[in-house]
Structures are given as structure tokens and as C-alpha cells.
Design a protein around this motif. Structure first.
Motif, PDB file in Angstrom:
ATOM      1  N   LEU A 211       0.855  -1.305   0.060  1.00  0.00           N
ATOM      2  CA  LEU A 211       0.168   0.127  -0.148  1.00  0.00           C
ATOM      3  C   LEU A 211       0.938   1.362  -0.097  1.00  0.00           C
ATOM      4  O   LEU A 211       0.630   2.372  -0.807  1.00  0.00           O
ATOM      5  CB  LEU A 211      -0.962  -0.074   1.218  1.00  0.00           C
ATOM      6  N   ALA A 212       1.861   1.247   0.744  1.00  0.00           N
ATOM      7  CA  ALA A 212       2.847   2.531   1.019  1.00  0.00           C
ATOM      8  C   ALA A 212       3.518   2.671  -0.399  1.00  0.00           C
ATOM      9  O   ALA A 212       3.880   3.762  -0.779  1.00  0.00           O
ATOM     10  CB  ALA A 212       3.764   2.070   2.095  1.00  0.00           C
ATOM     11  N   ALA A 213       3.669   1.621  -1.241  1.00  0.00           N
ATOM     12  CA  ALA A 213       4.755   1.676  -2.396  1.00  0.00           C
ATOM     13  C   ALA A 213       3.523   2.233  -3.787  1.00  0.00           C
ATOM     14  O   ALA A 213       4.416   2.595  -4.638  1.00  0.00           O
ATOM     15  CB  ALA A 213       5.475   0.325  -2.783  1.00  0.00           C
ATOM     16  N   LEU A 214       2.401   1.964  -3.459  1.00  0.00           N
ATOM     17  CA  LEU A 214       1.496   2.276  -4.685  1.00  0.00           C
ATOM     18  C   LEU A 214       1.568   3.492  -5.075  1.00  0.00           C
ATOM     19  O   LEU A 214       1.622   4.423  -4.553  1.00  0.00           O
ATOM     20  CB  LEU A 214       0.144   1.788  -4.300  1.00  0.00           C
ATOM     21  N   PRO A 215       1.580   3.874  -6.278  1.00  0.00           N
ATOM     22  CA  PRO A 215       1.469   5.122  -6.964  1.00  0.00           C
ATOM     23  C   PRO A 215       0.084   5.802  -6.621  1.00  0.00           C
ATOM     24  O   PRO A 215      -0.930   4.976  -6.474  1.00  0.00           O
ATOM     25  CB  PRO A 215       1.482   5.057  -8.437  1.00  0.00           C
ATOM     26  N   PRO A 216      -0.024   7.116  -6.620  1.00  0.00           N
ATOM     27  CA  PRO A 216      -1.356   7.677  -6.223  1.00  0.00           C
ATOM     28  C   PRO A 216      -2.620   7.296  -6.879  1.00  0.00           C
ATOM     29  O   PRO A 216      -3.640   7.043  -6.338  1.00  0.00           O
ATOM     30  CB  PRO A 216      -1.208   9.204  -6.333  1.00  0.00           C
ATOM     31  N   ALA A 217      -2.156   7.187  -8.259  1.00  0.00           N
ATOM     32  CA  ALA A 217      -3.503   6.856  -9.149  1.00  0.00           C
ATOM     33  C   ALA A 217      -3.862   5.580  -8.900  1.00  0.00           C
ATOM     34  O   ALA A 217      -5.054   5.063  -8.891  1.00  0.00           O
ATOM     35  CB  ALA A 217      -2.967   6.833 -10.649  1.00  0.00           C
ATOM     36  N   ALA A 218      -3.165   4.543  -8.450  1.00  0.00           N
ATOM     37  CA  ALA A 218      -3.689   3.150  -7.915  1.00  0.00           C
ATOM     38  C   ALA A 218      -4.024   3.110  -6.758  1.00  0.00           C
ATOM     39  O   ALA A 218      -5.210   2.482  -6.270  1.00  0.00           O
ATOM     40  CB  ALA A 218      -2.114   2.030  -8.043  1.00  0.00           C
ATOM     41  N   ARG A 219      -3.480   3.786  -5.790  1.00  0.00           N
ATOM     42  CA  ARG A 219      -3.963   3.820  -4.523  1.00  0.00           C
ATOM     43  C   ARG A 219      -5.406   4.496  -4.222  1.00  0.00           C
ATOM     44  O   ARG A 219      -6.148   3.938  -3.481  1.00  0.00           O
ATOM     45  CB  ARG A 219      -2.796   4.905  -3.348  1.00  0.00           C
ATOM     46  N   GLN A 220      -5.779   5.513  -5.068  1.00  0.00           N
ATOM     47  CA  GLN A 220      -7.059   6.020  -4.863  1.00  0.00           C
ATOM     48  C   GLN A 220      -8.188   4.974  -5.478  1.00  0.00           C
ATOM     49  O   GLN A 220      -9.300   5.184  -5.142  1.00  0.00           O
ATOM     50  CB  GLN A 220      -7.049   7.394  -5.882  1.00  0.00           C
ATOM     51  N   ARG A 221      -7.746   4.105  -6.267  1.00  0.00           N
ATOM     52  CA  ARG A 221      -8.627   3.222  -6.858  1.00  0.00           C
ATOM     53  C   ARG A 221      -8.714   1.997  -6.359  1.00  0.00           C
ATOM     54  O   ARG A 221      -9.282   0.991  -6.623  1.00  0.00           O
ATOM     55  CB  ARG A 221      -8.471   3.116  -8.632  1.00  0.00           C
ATOM     56  N   LEU A 222      -8.016   1.692  -5.084  1.00  0.00           N
ATOM     57  CA  LEU A 222      -7.829   0.514  -4.504  1.00  0.00           C
ATOM     58  C   LEU A 222      -8.975   0.175  -3.756  1.00  0.00           C
ATOM     59  O   LEU A 222      -9.418   0.766  -2.848  1.00  0.00           O
ATOM     60  CB  LEU A 222      -6.415   0.378  -3.636  1.00  0.00           C
ATOM     61  N   ASP A 223      -9.452  -1.065  -4.054  1.00  0.00           N
ATOM     62  CA  ASP A 223     -10.726  -1.431  -3.089  1.00  0.00           C
ATOM     63  C   ASP A 223     -10.207  -2.563  -2.138  1.00  0.00           C
ATOM     64  O   ASP A 223     -10.566  -2.515  -1.133  1.00  0.00           O
ATOM     65  CB  ASP A 223     -11.694  -2.091  -4.409  1.00  0.00           C
ATOM     66  N   SER A 224      -9.195  -3.514  -2.546  1.00  0.00           N
ATOM     67  CA  SER A 224      -9.098  -4.616  -1.705  1.00  0.00           C
ATOM     68  C   SER A 224      -7.508  -5.325  -2.172  1.00  0.00           C
ATOM     69  O   SER A 224      -6.992  -5.007  -3.311  1.00  0.00           O
ATOM     70  CB  SER A 224     -10.065  -5.686  -1.594  1.00  0.00           C
ATOM     71  N   ILE A 225      -6.838  -5.647  -1.120  1.00  0.00           N
ATOM     72  CA  ILE A 225      -5.746  -6.635  -1.384  1.00  0.00           C
ATOM     73  C   ILE A 225      -6.150  -8.026  -0.653  1.00  0.00           C
ATOM     74  O   ILE A 225      -6.340  -8.079   0.776  1.00  0.00           O
ATOM     75  CB  ILE A 225      -4.557  -5.981  -0.353  1.00  0.00           C
TER      76      ILE A 225
END
Length: 286
Positions: A211-225
Motif C-alpha cells: 500500500l505504501a509503495a503504490l502510486p497515487p493513481a492506483a492507491r485512490q482506486r484500490l478496493d482490496s488486497i
């Protein structure tokens, strides 16, 4: 003429004075400067040792006076009720948690402020406020004790077969059961990972690392891990997009590759082998 007078003895001759009285008057100041007594011109008083003794006595008295003052101050601070606890403030938590902490605290009223210890207070806080990351005590003299709580900040909802809680950026699971925060992505830990505390903690740490490494564009769209095992981490983004992350190896490189590939609007990204990333399909339209 013989010079038996001590003042006359200071002068080797009387020439220029006219008589012995003139010599005596001329050298009166010199005689006094040399320490001659007005009563006995032949005696010389040395005040050097007397002055040293006086200074030494003053120094000893000053040292013992300072020691007595410091000792008295310590006794007042440490043992007396002059600086006792009369007010307790709790900061850093919400209203309900603050009230719960107040009710759980041991009775501190009347205790010397300097003798209040942190351990029992911290235990009481953590017992009713598991979201507390740290607890510090501040003494506001003369009568106020301030308990400052730094709360954990949830970054993930965590779901296991046993129920759901939250996790902070350090991978610490906390909070009430089954009360997810709607603005946070969900971490789904497989049954196999959930059985052992160490495996469950490892899964949470893996998720927060990704989660900490994700780029902002992916983090904003992240629903689940989803983590079914340590080498199989899968991300679910909005619009039905999935990202096969694999394990934690080369996490930062995978994040950079994902940022470069997202404009392709694929439905599936496979980053498990970052040297050969692949994409498939098209993401759903919003």
C-alpha cells in the motif's frame, strides 16, 4: 641623633624635612600602608590569613546553605501535598474513548505530582482504547496531570475468518470488531494465513508495504488486497481491475511499472515477474 621612633626608621635621612617631626609627618602614610598600628608603631599586623579564613567560612556556609535549600525543595516536590494532583486531562482521543479512559484510570487525586508513574496509566489507557499508539505524561505545575494519547491511524480494514478490525501503517491490527471504515481498502487474509498469529501479522505487514509503495493513481482506486499465501498478493482496483503482485520482491519496481501501465486501461496486470509484466483485457467503463 638616634632614630628609635618606628616612623623615623622608615626614612634614611632627615635632610629636606628640617627636623624629625617633618620626617615623621612625611612618612605617616607610608607607615600605615605597611600595616603599622596606630597604638604600637613597632608592630606589623598581617591581615592575609584572617581574610582567607573569612572567605573559607563564607564558602562553607554557602555550600551547606545550598544543599539545605535543594534538599528542602526535593522533599516538598516529592513527598508533600504542596504539588499534588487535583486535575487530570486526557487529550488525543474522541469523546467516548476519553470518557472510557477517565473511568479506567486509577485514583490519582492527592498523589504528589512528581511521583505519578506512567506504567499503570498506560495499561489503563490501552485496556479501553486499543487505538492508542503511545501514551505520554506531562506535568503542568502545580496541580495538573496531562495524559496525551497518540492514536493509531487506520489505513486498512482487515478481514479474517474470525472477524474484522483495522490496521495502521506499521501493520498493527487494532480497533473494535466488525466496524469497517468505509473510506479504506479491505485486506482479505486467507484462512491458512489467519490460523497462526505470526502468519496473520506477516500478511498485514505485506499489505501495508504494498500500500505504501503504490502510486497515487492506483492507491485512490484500490478496493482490496488479497493474500492467500506470502507469494500471492493480489490487488483489486475499481472498474473490475486486478493486479497480480506476487510477493514483496522488487516492490518499488513493480509500483513504478504499474504507474506506467495504468494508462493502458487494462483489466488485468501481472507484475509477479517485473522484468516481463503483462496486461490483458480492458477495464470496465465507469
Amino acid at each position: 641623633m638616634e632614630r628609635s621612633d618606628p616612623l623615623l626608621a622608615l626614612c634614611g635621612e632627615t635632610r629636606g624635612h628640617g627636623d624629625d617631626d617633618g620626617c615623621r609627618r612625611c612618612h605617616l602614610d607610608r607607615a600605615l600602608a605597611l600595616g603599622f598600628s596606630a597604638r604600637n608603631w613597632g608592630s606589623h599586623l598581617d591581615f592575609g590569613y584572617f581574610g582567607f579564613a573569612v572567605k573559607r567560612v563564607r564558602w562553607v556556609v554557602g555550600v551547606f546553605g545550598a544543599i539545605a535549600l535543594i534538599t528542602g525543595f526535593i522533599l516538598i516536590i516529592w513527598f508533600s501535598a504542596v504539588f499534588d494532583v487535583r486535575t487530570v486531562k486526557v487529550t488525543g482521543l474522541g469523546p467516548s474513548s476519553t470518557q472510557a479512559v477517565r473511568e479506567a484510570l486509577p485514583d490519582l487525586t492527592g498523589q504528589p505530582l512528581s511521583r505519578v508513574t506512567k506504567e499503570p496509566i498506560e495499561q489503563a489507557v490501552r485496556a479501553v482504547a486499543p487505538e492508542a499508539a503511545s501514551v505520554t505524561l506531562q506535568r503542568s505545575w502545580p496541580h495538573t496531570l496531562v495524559i496525551s494519547v497518540r492514536p493509531r491511524i487506520a489505513v486498512l480494514n482487515v478481514r479474517t475468518p474470525a472477524g474484522g478490525q483495522w490496521a495502521d501503517a506499521e501493520g498493527v491490527v487494532f480497533g473494535p470488531m466488525n466496524r469497517p471504515k468505509h473510506n479504506l481498502p479491505l485486506l482479505i487474509i486467507g484462512a491458512r494465513q489467519s490460523r497462526v498469529d505470526g502468519d496473520r501479522q506477516l500478511a498485514v505487514l505485506e499489505a501495508t508495504t504494498v500500500l505504501a509503495a503504490l502510486p497515487p493513481a492506483a492507491r485512490q482506486r484500490l478496493d482490496s488486497i488479497s493474500i492467500s499465501r506470502p507469494d500471492q498478493i493480489t490487488l483489486r482496483l475499481s472498474r473490475g481491475v486486478s493486479v497480480l503482485w506476487g510477493d514483496l520482491a522488487e516492490t518499488q519496481r513493480k509500483a513504478t511499472i504499474l504507474q506506467a501501465l495504468l494508462p493502458q486501461k487494462a483489466a488485468r496486470y501481472d507484475l509477479s515477474v517485473p522484468s516481463v509484466p503483462t496486461t490483458a483485457g480492458q477495464e470496465k467503463r465507469s
